[in-house]
Write a protein that holds these residues in place. Structure first.
Motif, PDB file in Angstrom:
ATOM      1  N   TRP A 164       0.837  -1.200   0.000  1.00 38.71           N
ATOM      2  CA  TRP A 164       0.000   0.000   0.000  1.00 38.71           C
ATOM      3  C   TRP A 164       0.875   1.254   0.000  1.00 38.71           C
ATOM      4  O   TRP A 164       0.569   2.241  -0.673  1.00 38.71           O
ATOM      5  CB  TRP A 164      -0.944   0.000   1.199  1.00 38.71           C
ATOM      6  N   TYR A 165       1.934   1.214   0.757  1.00 41.80           N
ATOM      7  CA  TYR A 165       2.885   2.330   0.810  1.00 41.80           C
ATOM      8  C   TYR A 165       3.403   2.647  -0.593  1.00 41.80           C
ATOM      9  O   TYR A 165       3.457   3.824  -1.004  1.00 41.80           O
ATOM     10  CB  TYR A 165       4.039   1.948   1.739  1.00 41.80           C
ATOM     11  N   ASP A 166       3.780   1.621  -1.321  1.00 38.46           N
ATOM     12  CA  ASP A 166       4.384   1.799  -2.645  1.00 38.46           C
ATOM     13  C   ASP A 166       3.381   2.318  -3.679  1.00 38.46           C
ATOM     14  O   ASP A 166       3.787   2.863  -4.712  1.00 38.46           O
ATOM     15  CB  ASP A 166       4.982   0.480  -3.135  1.00 38.46           C
ATOM     16  N   LYS A 167       2.109   2.153  -3.421  1.00 32.25           N
ATOM     17  CA  LYS A 167       1.077   2.571  -4.381  1.00 32.25           C
ATOM     18  C   LYS A 167       0.774   4.060  -4.322  1.00 32.25           C
ATOM     19  O   LYS A 167       0.067   4.578  -5.191  1.00 32.25           O
ATOM     20  CB  LYS A 167      -0.236   1.822  -4.103  1.00 32.25           C
ATOM     21  N   THR A 168       1.268   4.735  -3.285  1.00 29.02           N
ATOM     22  CA  THR A 168       0.791   6.084  -3.008  1.00 29.02           C
ATOM     23  C   THR A 168       1.872   7.146  -3.190  1.00 29.02           C
ATOM     24  O   THR A 168       3.063   6.864  -3.084  1.00 29.02           O
ATOM     25  CB  THR A 168       0.238   6.163  -1.575  1.00 29.02           C
ATOM     26  N   PRO A 169       1.450   8.393  -3.439  1.00 29.99           N
ATOM     27  CA  PRO A 169       2.411   9.503  -3.586  1.00 29.99           C
ATOM     28  C   PRO A 169       3.161   9.757  -2.278  1.00 29.99           C
ATOM     29  O   PRO A 169       2.748   9.313  -1.197  1.00 29.99           O
ATOM     30  CB  PRO A 169       1.507  10.697  -3.933  1.00 29.99           C
ATOM     31  N   ASP A 170       4.236  10.516  -2.380  1.00 29.96           N
ATOM     32  CA  ASP A 170       5.113  10.755  -1.228  1.00 29.96           C
ATOM     33  C   ASP A 170       4.385  11.416  -0.061  1.00 29.96           C
ATOM     34  O   ASP A 170       4.678  11.132   1.096  1.00 29.96           O
ATOM     35  CB  ASP A 170       6.306  11.623  -1.639  1.00 29.96           C
ATOM     36  N   SER A 171       3.477  12.312  -0.333  1.00 28.44           N
ATOM     37  CA  SER A 171       2.821  13.076   0.722  1.00 28.44           C
ATOM     38  C   SER A 171       1.558  12.402   1.267  1.00 28.44           C
ATOM     39  O   SER A 171       0.858  12.971   2.106  1.00 28.44           O
ATOM     40  CB  SER A 171       2.454  14.465   0.206  1.00 28.44           C
ATOM     41  N   PHE A 172       1.264  11.198   0.809  1.00 31.84           N
ATOM     42  CA  PHE A 172       0.033  10.506   1.179  1.00 31.84           C
ATOM     43  C   PHE A 172       0.112   9.990   2.619  1.00 31.84           C
ATOM     44  O   PHE A 172       1.190   9.625   3.097  1.00 31.84           O
ATOM     45  CB  PHE A 172      -0.201   9.334   0.227  1.00 31.84           C
ATOM     46  N   LEU A 173      -1.032   9.975   3.312  1.00 31.90           N
ATOM     47  CA  LEU A 173      -1.085   9.471   4.680  1.00 31.90           C
ATOM     48  C   LEU A 173      -2.196   8.437   4.838  1.00 31.90           C
ATOM     49  O   LEU A 173      -3.297   8.602   4.297  1.00 31.90           O
ATOM     50  CB  LEU A 173      -1.327  10.613   5.670  1.00 31.90           C
ATOM     51  N   PHE A 174      -1.893   7.393   5.587  1.00 33.76           N
ATOM     52  CA  PHE A 174      -2.870   6.375   5.939  1.00 33.76           C
ATOM     53  C   PHE A 174      -3.220   6.474   7.423  1.00 33.76           C
ATOM     54  O   PHE A 174      -2.331   6.648   8.264  1.00 33.76           O
ATOM     55  CB  PHE A 174      -2.307   4.966   5.707  1.00 33.76           C
ATOM     56  N   SER A 175      -4.485   6.339   7.729  1.00 33.80           N
ATOM     57  CA  SER A 175      -4.889   6.032   9.094  1.00 33.80           C
ATOM     58  C   SER A 175      -5.275   4.556   9.081  1.00 33.80           C
ATOM     59  O   SER A 175      -5.919   4.089   8.138  1.00 33.80           O
ATOM     60  CB  SER A 175      -6.066   6.901   9.533  1.00 33.80           C
ATOM     61  N   VAL A 176      -4.878   3.829  10.114  1.00 31.07           N
ATOM     62  CA  VAL A 176      -4.992   2.370  10.094  1.00 31.07           C
ATOM     63  C   VAL A 176      -5.802   1.894  11.296  1.00 31.07           C
ATOM     64  O   VAL A 176      -5.520   2.289  12.437  1.00 31.07           O
ATOM     65  CB  VAL A 176      -3.590   1.728  10.106  1.00 31.07           C
ATOM     66  N   LYS A 177      -6.778   1.044  11.029  1.00 28.15           N
ATOM     67  CA  LYS A 177      -7.636   0.566  12.115  1.00 28.15           C
ATOM     68  C   LYS A 177      -7.049  -0.676  12.776  1.00 28.15           C
ATOM     69  O   LYS A 177      -6.577  -1.600  12.109  1.00 28.15           O
ATOM     70  CB  LYS A 177      -9.041   0.258  11.599  1.00 28.15           C
ATOM     71  N   VAL A 178      -7.106  -0.684  14.098  1.00 36.60           N
ATOM     72  CA  VAL A 178      -6.619  -1.801  14.907  1.00 36.60           C
ATOM     73  C   VAL A 178      -7.504  -3.032  14.675  1.00 36.60           C
ATOM     74  O   VAL A 178      -8.718  -2.914  14.549  1.00 36.60           O
ATOM     75  CB  VAL A 178      -6.615  -1.405  16.398  1.00 36.60           C
ATOM     76  N   PRO A 179      -6.919  -4.230  14.599  1.00 37.92           N
ATOM     77  CA  PRO A 179      -7.704  -5.454  14.354  1.00 37.92           C
ATOM     78  C   PRO A 179      -8.808  -5.677  15.387  1.00 37.92           C
ATOM     79  O   PRO A 179      -8.635  -5.377  16.576  1.00 37.92           O
ATOM     80  CB  PRO A 179      -6.652  -6.562  14.438  1.00 37.92           C
ATOM     81  N   LYS A 180      -9.934  -6.214  14.921  1.00 36.55           N
ATOM     82  CA  LYS A 180     -11.061  -6.471  15.815  1.00 36.55           C
ATOM     83  C   LYS A 180     -10.739  -7.534  16.862  1.00 36.55           C
ATOM     84  O   LYS A 180     -11.401  -7.594  17.901  1.00 36.55           O
ATOM     85  CB  LYS A 180     -12.294  -6.894  15.009  1.00 36.55           C
ATOM     86  N   GLU A 181      -9.724  -8.352  16.604  1.00 30.63           N
ATOM     87  CA  GLU A 181      -9.287  -9.311  17.610  1.00 30.63           C
ATOM     88  C   GLU A 181      -8.895  -8.596  18.903  1.00 30.63           C
ATOM     89  O   GLU A 181      -9.132  -9.106  20.009  1.00 30.63           O
ATOM     90  CB  GLU A 181      -8.105 -10.126  17.086  1.00 30.63           C
ATOM     91  N   ILE A 182      -8.346  -7.409  18.757  1.00 30.32           N
ATOM     92  CA  ILE A 182      -7.910  -6.626  19.915  1.00 30.32           C
ATOM     93  C   ILE A 182      -9.066  -5.839  20.523  1.00 30.32           C
ATOM     94  O   ILE A 182      -9.253  -5.839  21.745  1.00 30.32           O
ATOM     95  CB  ILE A 182      -6.772  -5.672  19.504  1.00 30.32           C
ATOM     96  N   THR A 183      -9.862  -5.164  19.682  1.00 27.89           N
ATOM     97  CA  THR A 183     -10.893  -4.250  20.187  1.00 27.89           C
ATOM     98  C   THR A 183     -12.246  -4.903  20.435  1.00 27.89           C
ATOM     99  O   THR A 183     -12.989  -4.490  21.330  1.00 27.89           O
ATOM    100  CB  THR A 183     -11.092  -3.090  19.204  1.00 27.89           C
ATOM    101  N   HIS A 184     -12.596  -5.927  19.647  1.00 26.56           N
ATOM    102  CA  HIS A 184     -13.934  -6.502  19.738  1.00 26.56           C
ATOM    103  C   HIS A 184     -13.972  -7.886  20.390  1.00 26.56           C
ATOM    104  O   HIS A 184     -14.944  -8.220  21.067  1.00 26.56           O
ATOM    105  CB  HIS A 184     -14.548  -6.608  18.340  1.00 26.56           C
ATOM    106  N   ILE A 185     -12.962  -8.687  20.135  1.00 27.69           N
ATOM    107  CA  ILE A 185     -12.962 -10.052  20.670  1.00 27.69           C
ATOM    108  C   ILE A 185     -12.309 -10.082  22.057  1.00 27.69           C
ATOM    109  O   ILE A 185     -12.938 -10.466  23.050  1.00 27.69           O
ATOM    110  CB  ILE A 185     -12.250 -11.011  19.698  1.00 27.69           C
ATOM    111  N   LYS A 186     -11.076  -9.614  22.136  1.00 31.26           N
ATOM    112  CA  LYS A 186     -10.378  -9.604  23.434  1.00 31.26           C
ATOM    113  C   LYS A 186     -10.655  -8.338  24.234  1.00 31.26           C
ATOM    114  O   LYS A 186     -10.448  -8.326  25.449  1.00 31.26           O
ATOM    115  CB  LYS A 186      -8.876  -9.769  23.215  1.00 31.26           C
ATOM    116  N   LYS A 187     -11.089  -7.290  23.553  1.00 31.16           N
ATOM    117  CA  LYS A 187     -11.400  -6.014  24.208  1.00 31.16           C
ATOM    118  C   LYS A 187     -10.271  -5.561  25.125  1.00 31.16           C
ATOM    119  O   LYS A 187     -10.482  -5.212  26.286  1.00 31.16           O
ATOM    120  CB  LYS A 187     -12.738  -6.111  24.949  1.00 31.16           C
ATOM    121  N   LEU A 188      -9.074  -5.627  24.581  1.00 31.59           N
ATOM    122  CA  LEU A 188      -7.826  -5.188  25.214  1.00 31.59           C
ATOM    123  C   LEU A 188      -7.290  -6.132  26.290  1.00 31.59           C
ATOM    124  O   LEU A 188      -6.192  -5.910  26.812  1.00 31.59           O
ATOM    125  CB  LEU A 188      -7.954  -3.780  25.810  1.00 31.59           C
TER     126      LEU A 188
END
Length: 247
Positions: free
Chosen positions: A60-84
């Motif tokens: 994904w990094y390689d597909k984007t221009p230099d100034s591009f930014l990603f926000s990335v969501k934490v896996p549901k295993e952490i937030t929904h299944i194990k809930k931290l």
């Protein structure tokens, strides 16, 4: 990103956007490249469903221009299944994948908790204790009990951003005094489908002045998300040019 708000969507692969955003003859494999010509950020939700690898993020990094930014969501295993719970090692692995995969194109790390995840002091302390503060952490709640001063104060003290949301039956407050302005528009009243009016977007645009952060449209089950994102982007660009010329 000082005093700049990046505007984008939480999805791009959408057949409803053909002839509206994507040209009629553009093959779907070229859609993301086209998206990147019009937006400088993307909220990556695929990591919510499947734990990512450095290789995946590098692609994904390689597909984007230099100034591009990603926000990335934490896996549901952490937030929904194990809930931290018992997640320290897993979360550290995720942070490392984000760091090594997205590198300088990593914007924010988004934790989205389920509607059943209601407020308690213990949960608040768990969140604060587990986060890696080398990253821009954003927390999105779906239970109204988290809208309280104790949470907001603790987040500010620990450099955590409370996510502003447009979501059915939740407060629509735009929080402007956290480390980032981070807003997710999910569609109201019909979740993932409803569009936002020009008046609503103009009111939002005023709130973006002199702020830095991200606005993402997740009302992408129809054409609404892309049309709203394009309209807000035009409004925000006009504001920026007007303010610049006035200096």
């Amino acid at each position: 990103m000082k005093n700049q708000v990046a505007i984008g969507c939480s999805s791009f692969y959408n057949r409803f956007w053909k002839n509206i955003f994507y040209p009629r003859n553009l093959p779907s494999k070229a859609w993301f490249e086209f998206y990147c010509q019009h937006f400088n950020t993307y909220e990556f939700n695929g990591s919510f469903y499947k734990f990512p690898t450095v290789r995946v993020f590098n692609n994904w990094y390689d597909k984007t221009p230099d100034s591009f930014l990603f926000s990335v969501k934490v896996p549901k295993e952490i937030t929904h299944i194990k809930k931290l719970k018992d997640c320290e090692s897993l979360l550290n692995d995720f942070y490392e994948v984000c760091k090594n995969g997205m590198k300088e194109k990593l914007g924010a790390v988004l934790f989205q908790f389920p509607p059943s995840y209601d407020f308690s002091k213990q949960k608040l302390e768990s969140i604060i204790g587990l986060l890696n503060y080398d990253f821009k952490n954003v927390i999105e709640f779906r239970h109204i009990t988290w809208w309280n001063e104790e949470v907001w104060s603790a987040f500010k003290d620990n450099n955590i951003t409370f996510c502003s949301v447009s979501y059915p039956h939740l407060p629509s407050t735009i929080f402007k005094d956290f480390p980032l302005l981070y807003i997710r528009f999910h569609g109201v009243p019909k979740l993932f489908y409803s569009s936002y009016s020009s008046e609503e977007l103009q009111n939002l645009n005023h709130a973006l002045e002199s702020k830095h952060g991200f606005v993402y449209f997740n009302n992408t089950a129809s054409e609404a998300g892309i049309l709203n994102a394009l309209e807000l982007k035009r409004m925000h660009a006009l504001n920026y040019l007007t303010a610049k010329s006035a200096k």
